[in-house]
Scaffold this motif. Structure first.
Motif, PDB file in Angstrom:
ATOM      1  N   VAL A   1       3.857   9.601  -9.974  1.00  0.00           N
ATOM      2  CA  VAL A   1       3.362   9.698 -11.355  1.00  0.00           C
ATOM      3  C   VAL A   1       2.489  10.934 -11.520  1.00  0.00           C
ATOM      4  O   VAL A   1       2.611  11.667 -12.509  1.00  0.00           O
ATOM      5  N   SER A   2       1.632  11.206 -10.545  1.00  0.00           N
ATOM      6  CA  SER A   2       0.754  12.375 -10.671  1.00  0.00           C
ATOM      7  C   SER A   2       1.514  13.694 -10.567  1.00  0.00           C
ATOM      8  O   SER A   2       1.069  14.704 -11.085  1.00  0.00           O
TER       9      SER A   2
ATOM     10  N   ASP B   1       0.830  -1.205   0.000  1.00  0.00           N
ATOM     11  CA  ASP B   1       0.000   0.000   0.000  1.00  0.00           C
ATOM     12  C   ASP B   1       0.867   1.259   0.000  1.00  0.00           C
ATOM     13  O   ASP B   1       0.577   2.225  -0.713  1.00  0.00           O
TER      14      ASP B   1
ATOM     15  N   GLU C   1       1.697   6.436  -7.006  1.00  0.00           N
ATOM     16  CA  GLU C   1       0.613   7.325  -7.427  1.00  0.00           C
ATOM     17  C   GLU C   1       1.032   8.787  -7.310  1.00  0.00           C
ATOM     18  O   GLU C   1       0.824   9.588  -8.218  1.00  0.00           O
ATOM     19  N   ARG C   2       1.638   9.116  -6.183  1.00  0.00           N
ATOM     20  CA  ARG C   2       2.075  10.490  -5.968  1.00  0.00           C
ATOM     21  C   ARG C   2       3.167  10.882  -6.959  1.00  0.00           C
ATOM     22  O   ARG C   2       3.144  11.971  -7.522  1.00  0.00           O
TER      23      ARG C   2
ATOM     24  N   GLN D   1       2.373   1.672  -3.410  1.00  0.00           N
ATOM     25  CA  GLN D   1       1.324   2.118  -4.336  1.00  0.00           C
ATOM     26  C   GLN D   1       1.057   3.617  -4.163  1.00  0.00           C
ATOM     27  O   GLN D   1       0.972   4.359  -5.147  1.00  0.00           O
ATOM     28  N   ASP D   2       0.933   4.060  -2.925  1.00  0.00           N
ATOM     29  CA  ASP D   2       0.716   5.491  -2.668  1.00  0.00           C
ATOM     30  C   ASP D   2       1.889   6.318  -3.178  1.00  0.00           C
ATOM     31  O   ASP D   2       1.698   7.398  -3.751  1.00  0.00           O
TER      32      ASP D   2
END
Length: 170
Positions: A40-41, A30, A37-38, A33-34
């Motif tokens: 890539v964004s 997790d 996500e951060r 993954q977080d």
């Protein structure tokens, strides 16, 4: 190599480091993954200063710190699933020693633990690990030295350098 390619290449290292930090595979996944996500964004926010790997580890560590602060008042769940252990002779003594090391790592102050894991587990240079943690290299070296000394003391292992120095001085 694009930023996304560098991010993808760093995933195994991020997973290892996250697992070493949280000691739970599901929580580590997790956390990674977080982090991804951060990253890539916000990849357009990366200024190109230093390696992408250091930037990712910094994101992961900051997310871990934020989660730890938020979880301070909540109950902690402990995984009872067997963990993947490094392969060795498989003897009871080695298994007990490994358990002692894991328990001692948990008792280290968070700053020392993070520093030691980056250098010892991930094989980062002092310069790269200092960049990840946002501290001078001397501070990082001091944290690592204190962490190693604490681990030796908590596990009852002698300082091999000290005994080697005593033998050399005879």
């Amino acid at each position: 190599m694009t930023v996304l390619d560098e991010i993808e290449a760093t995933i195994p290292s991020l997973r290892r480091y996250a697992h070493a930090l949280v000691r739970d595979r599901e929580s580590a996944d997790d956390l990674v993954q977080d982090c991804l996500e951060r990253a890539v964004s916000r990849r357009r926010d990366w200024r190109g200063e230093g390696p992408v790997r250091a930037w990712l580890f910094r994101i992961l560590l900051n997310l871990h710190r934020d989660a730890r602060r938020g979880a301070a008042a909540r109950a902690v769940l402990v995984s009872i699933e067997p963990q993947d252990e490094p392969q060795g002779s498989g003897g009871q003594e080695e298994h007990l020693y490994l358990g002692d090391v894991h328990a001692a790592m948990e008792r280290l102050p968070p700053d020392q633990r993070a520093a030691l894991l980056l250098v010892a587990l991930e094989g980062m240079s002092l310069q790269e690990a200092a960049l990840v943690l946002g501290v001078p290299e001397g501070t990082l070296a001091s944290r690592i030295a204190r962490a190693r000394a604490s681990l030796r003391q908590m596990t009852g292992r002698p300082d091999s350098r000290a005994s080697h120095n005593r033998e050399a001085n005879k």
